[in-house]
Design an enzyme around this catalytic site. Structure first.
Site, mmCIF file in Angstrom:
data_model
loop_
_atom_site.group_PDB
_atom_site.id
_atom_site.type_symbol
_atom_site.label_atom_id
_atom_site.label_comp_id
_atom_site.label_asym_id
_atom_site.label_seq_id
_atom_site.Cartn_x
_atom_site.Cartn_y
_atom_site.Cartn_z
ATOM 1 N N ASN A 368 0.888 -1.352 -0.059
ATOM 2 C CA ASN A 368 0.071 -0.142 -0.106
ATOM 3 C C ASN A 368 0.977 1.097 -0.003
ATOM 4 O OD1 ASN A 368 0.571 -0.698 2.428
ATOM 5 N ND2 ASN A 368 -1.144 0.391 3.691
ATOM 6 N N GLU A 465 4.499 -5.154 11.886
ATOM 7 C CA GLU A 465 3.511 -3.715 11.613
ATOM 8 C C GLU A 465 2.467 -4.520 10.673
ATOM 9 O OE1 GLU A 465 3.413 -0.893 12.678
ATOM 10 O OE2 GLU A 465 5.528 -0.517 13.221
HETATM 11 P P1 NDP Z 1 1.053 -9.474 3.214
HETATM 12 O O1 NDP Z 1 1.060 -10.061 4.444
HETATM 13 O O2 NDP Z 1 0.340 -10.500 2.070
HETATM 14 O O3 NDP Z 1 2.449 -9.370 2.499
HETATM 15 C C1 NDP Z 1 3.327 -8.677 3.026
HETATM 16 C C2 NDP Z 1 4.775 -8.865 2.448
HETATM 17 O O4 NDP Z 1 5.101 -10.111 3.264
HETATM 18 C C3 NDP Z 1 4.919 -9.124 1.046
HETATM 19 O O5 NDP Z 1 6.052 -8.700 0.381
HETATM 20 C C4 NDP Z 1 4.623 -10.706 1.033
HETATM 21 O O6 NDP Z 1 5.298 -11.159 -0.295
HETATM 22 C C5 NDP Z 1 5.512 -11.125 2.092
HETATM 23 N N1 NDP Z 1 5.331 -12.405 2.560
HETATM 24 C C6 NDP Z 1 3.937 -12.991 2.477
HETATM 25 N N2 NDP Z 1 3.978 -14.271 3.088
HETATM 26 C C7 NDP Z 1 5.361 -14.325 3.519
HETATM 27 C C8 NDP Z 1 6.039 -15.555 4.398
HETATM 28 N N3 NDP Z 1 5.361 -16.297 4.727
HETATM 29 N N4 NDP Z 1 7.359 -15.122 4.774
HETATM 30 C C9 NDP Z 1 8.165 -13.990 4.369
HETATM 31 N N5 NDP Z 1 7.491 -12.868 3.653
HETATM 32 C C10 NDP Z 1 6.132 -13.266 3.396
HETATM 33 O O7 NDP Z 1 0.459 -8.151 3.203
HETATM 34 P P2 NDP Z 1 -0.073 -7.125 2.087
HETATM 35 O O8 NDP Z 1 1.067 -6.953 1.046
HETATM 36 O O9 NDP Z 1 -1.352 -7.884 1.391
HETATM 37 O O10 NDP Z 1 -0.466 -5.814 2.708
HETATM 38 C C11 NDP Z 1 -1.660 -5.565 3.238
HETATM 39 C C12 NDP Z 1 -1.678 -5.744 4.682
HETATM 40 O O11 NDP Z 1 -0.638 -5.041 5.393
HETATM 41 C C13 NDP Z 1 -2.702 -5.275 5.561
HETATM 42 O O12 NDP Z 1 -3.087 -6.352 6.484
HETATM 43 C C14 NDP Z 1 -2.473 -4.157 6.106
HETATM 44 O O13 NDP Z 1 -3.154 -4.065 7.227
HETATM 45 C C15 NDP Z 1 -1.150 -4.408 6.422
HETATM 46 N N6 NDP Z 1 -0.195 -3.331 6.641
HETATM 47 C C16 NDP Z 1 -0.082 -2.914 7.848
HETATM 48 C C17 NDP Z 1 0.715 -1.724 8.235
HETATM 49 C C18 NDP Z 1 1.429 -1.222 9.262
HETATM 50 O O14 NDP Z 1 2.212 -0.499 9.628
HETATM 51 N N7 NDP Z 1 0.871 -1.833 10.593
HETATM 52 C C19 NDP Z 1 0.871 -0.534 7.157
HETATM 53 C C20 NDP Z 1 0.525 -1.087 5.876
HETATM 54 C C21 NDP Z 1 -0.146 -2.400 5.674
HETATM 55 P P3 NDP Z 1 4.094 -11.044 -1.671
HETATM 56 O O15 NDP Z 1 3.331 -10.019 -1.604
HETATM 57 O O16 NDP Z 1 5.220 -11.055 -2.932
HETATM 58 O O17 NDP Z 1 3.575 -12.421 -1.590
#
Ligand code: NDP
Length: 703
Positions: A368, A465
């Site tokens: 995002n 986060e």
């Molecule tokens: P995801 O959890 O799907 O992915 C986050 C990152 O983790 C991506 O780069 C993803 O790779 C990677 N990833 C996924 N599975 C694994 C794993 N098992 N091991 C290591 N890395 C992994 O989140 P989104 O990208 O869909 O983002 C949305 C979410 O993020 C929402 O829940 C939102 O609330 C949260 N968010 C929290 C914030 C905060 O500061 N608290 C700020 C912004 C968002 P890939 O995408 O390449 O699969």
């Protein structure tokens, strides 16, 4: 200086005369050249005669002849102008390009940018190309134009790859640029648009660079860390990067596997030794320089972020890049002040602590706020003397690559900040790597749990986060317009794709009807549209899959009895039908058990809930597994502090919502996360303490 039918082709580098008469003559020349291009675009080379031009311009053929001699002279002047306009664009972009790869991109973008790549200009080029072989004047222009493009490309490519490969790749890029123009013109502009054309060339260049880097690596050479070789089609799996507002493909990147991740960790290990040996002030200076580059490139980076995320350009220009730059500046300032403490242990000893970096750390980002997240993670990590490997979300991998280029341009040693690309598998390679000492993740709760479990095997530190379903509480003494502003900011910024959004809007009974009415009126004036249009306030959601999820939850809200106040549907007007747009949606009369009230939607969907008493609303606000953020609107400040103190949330606002100054720590409690980003608190998460005992007297030994 757009070259389309609504604009002129006045060339800023052309000689400027000073007298009014000369200026009038210049203007007339420019007008005739423009008319010539119109004519070539509409009736082709044969139909473009002096008489035709004169007729279109409303002047006599004699006047045209007075300025240009004959038709050949006029055509040469027109062709020269077209070529010069591209050259000017190229120079403008070079000035902003921080690296050789960015300069190559500048050539591509100058030739295929939307301000150039259109039917009128293309048809005119086609008409010229058809005549180049027969007219010496046109040939001269064409040759000079081609030479300039090739020599620019070659000299930049030579700084990345060996000379022979640079020559051949430069020729291929030039040929592809010409080919894309030709196909577009021959297909009557059915087959191409500027964005796809740029994406095609970008993917091609990245692919070739990637292949060359791989074969160089196989020959024992070291690929440049964190650089373009990470991008390009991979033989096993690749990432197609899509603009969610149009569906156009922006790039194809290679997925980094174990070999690339291991190599990156090794480079980081080596680089970190020198990086940590620098003083904090020295590291801070380099980070300041990187912040300056980010600010200078704000517009270009914002545009890239908008194309990749679908967020409105009015947001990305004002927030995404600049908040990243602010973060770098903040931690650059703190770098010199990193210190341990002195502990007095009496006359015979003293102790001190050293605040030391962790080593190689990894950042894993959500989609995002791609660039902002990369800055929020890398700035404190680097300020503290760590090296960072960053994996952006696979949906939004582009601006992190630019950040790596900027760090390099600012003078950070190679290997201190590197980007690896890929899906969860690549993320896992980081979380499980024995030589990585910490993971900072922004993502969903489920991902947070998986990352923490993986990190446990090598006892890595984690900052998580994660998601939220935050309460925003509006008491009936609040300024209603201000509270509505807060609720709008806390639900519809970035089309609702903000982790800290206050999506459960609790409004005290006496104010509820008025609040909902004001909300409806303000939302009716909001503009959903093309994210690149500066007037657009709500852009596209990140992907078709996410669009389906958001629409599914909206449907559940309706089915479970919430009252739809506004929105509730996909927006498909005109060109928006190609993208993932959802109207800002408000549900009223919600209750705590509904799916829209319990689940994180991460889209432009607000749920309004009514409450009666302070005690009741605190209990309901806390009745969730999440604990990221919370907001309270009231004019009674005693109550504001009393309520905030009881809310289970890591980040809170009183009479505002979703502002995140870098000076304040940001993060969640409960399932919303561990650790903090920003503020001095982040330093704790990127350093470890070493305690040192210093004896000042002989050892009193019993042996
Ligand atoms: P995801 O959890 O799907 O992915 C986050 C990152 O983790 C991506 O780069 C993803 O790779 C990677 N990833 C996924 N599975 C694994 C794993 N098992 N091991 C290591 N890395 C992994 O989140 P989104 O990208 O869909 O983002 C949305 C979410 O993020 C929402 O829940 C939102 O609330 C949260 N968010 C929290 C914030 C905060 O500061 N608290 C700020 C912004 C968002 P890939 O995408 O390449 O699969």
């Amino acid at each position: 200086m757009p070259l389309n039918s609504q604009s002129t082709i006045r060339d800023p580098t052309a000689r400027r005369n000073t007298s009014p008469r000369d200026e009038a003559e210049d203007a007339r020349r420019v007008q005739l050249i423009e008319v010539t291009i119109d004519s070539l675009a509409e009736v082709g080379f044969v139909g473009t005669t002096l008489a035709e031009i004169a007729g279109r311009a409303g002047v006599s053929p004699g006047l045209v002849a007075h300025y240009f001699g004959d038709k050949d002279g006029l055509l040469e002047a027109a062709f020269r102008t077209l070529a010069r306009v591209v050259a000017v664009r190229m120079r403008e972009r070079f000035a902003l390009a921080p690296s050789p790869r960015a300069r190559v991109q500048a050539v591509i973008d100058a030739n295929l940018g939307p301000e150039n790549f259109d039917r009128r200009t293309g048809n005119a080029w086609l008409a010229f190309w058809g005549q180049v072989l027969h007219f010496e004047g046109l040939k001269r222009v064409q040759t000079a134009y081609q030479r300039r493009m090739l020599s620019n490309l070659r000299s930049d490519l030579r700084r990345m790859i060996p000379g022979e490969a640079a020559r051949s790749l430069a020729a291929m890029i030039a040929a592809m640029i010409d080919g894309v123009w030709l196909r577009a013109a021959l297909s009557e502009w059915e087959e191409a648009d500027s964005e796809s054309a740029q994406a095609l060339l970008t993917a091609f260049v990245d692919g070739r660079l990637h292949e060359l880097a791989r074969s160089a690596a196989a020959d024992g050479a070291q690929a440049a860390p964190g650089s373009m070789p990470h991008r390009g089609p991979d033989s096993e799996r690749s990432i197609r990067v899509i603009n969610p507002a149009t569906g156009a493909q922006l790039a194809v990147l290679a997925v980094d596997g174990p070999a690339q991740v291991n190599a990156a960790v090794e480079r980081a290990r080596v680089a970190q030794k020198d990086w940590r040996a620098m003083t904090g002030a020295e590291r801070g200076r380099l980070l300041q320089r990187a912040a300056r580059l980010l600010r200078e490139q704000n517009d270009a980076l914002a545009e890239l972020e908008t194309r990749n995320t679908g967020k409105p350009i009015q947001e990305t220009r004002a927030v995404d890049v600049l908040s990243g730059a602010e973060c770098l500046e903040y931690f650059a300032g703190l770098a010199a002040g990193l210190a341990g403490e002195h502990i007095d242990l009496g006359p015979k000893a003293f102790g001190y602590t050293r605040r030391e970096p962790l080593g190689v750390v990894a950042g894993i980002g959500a989609w995002n706020y791609p660039l902002q997240i990369a800055c929020w993670k890398s700035a404190p990590a680097l300020a503290c003397g760590n090296a960072m490997i960053f994996k952006p979300a696979e949906l939004t991998p582009l601006t992190a690559i630019r950040l790596a280029e900027i760090y390099r341009e600012a003078g950070l040693p190679e290997g201190v900040f590197q980007v690896v690309q890929g899906f969860a598998d690549t993320g896992r390679l980081l979380t499980r790597h024995p030589d990585i000492r910490k993971i900072s993740l922004t993502g969903e709760v489920g991902t947070g749990k998986a990352v923490m479990a993986d990190a446990a095997a090598t006892l890595k530190q984690v900052t998580l986060e994660l998601g939220g379903k935050s309460p925003l509480i509006v008491f009936d003494d609040a300024n209603p317009e201000n509270a509505v502003s807060g609720a709008l900011l806390g639900n519809f910024y970035s089309a609702g794709e903000v982790c800290s959004n206050g999506t459960r809007v609790f409004v005290q009974r006496r104010l509820r009807a008025e609040f909902v009415e004001r909300l409806g009126a303000r939302i009716a004036a909001m503009r959903v549209g093309d994210p690149l249009d500066p007037a657009t306030q709500v852009g596209a959601l990140i992907s078709a899959e996410h669009l389906r999820k958001v629409l599914g939850l909206i449907a559940r809200g309706r089915a479970q009895g919430a009252r739809l106040v506004t929105g509730g549907e996909r927006v498909t007007t005109g060109a928006l039908a190609r993208g993932c747009f959802v109207a800002p949606t408000v549900f009223d009369a919600c209750h705590d058990g509904m799916d829209i009230v319990r689940q994180e939607i991460f889209g432009p969907v607000m749920s309004v809930l009514e409450f009666e008493s302070e005690e009741e609303v605190i209990a309901r606000a806390n009745a969730t597994e999440f604990g990221l953020a919370a907001g309270v609107f009231t004019n009674d400040l005693t109550r504001a502090h009393r309520v905030i103190a009881q809310l289970e949330a890591g980040t809170c606002w009183i009479n505002h919502y979703n502002v995140t100054p870098v000076e304040l720590p940001f993060g969640g409690v409960k399932m919303s996360g561990l650790g903090r980003e920003n503020g001095r608190a982040a330093l704790e998460h990127y350093t470890q303490l070493k305690s040192v005992y210093v004896a000042m007297a002989a050892i009193d030994s019993p042996y």
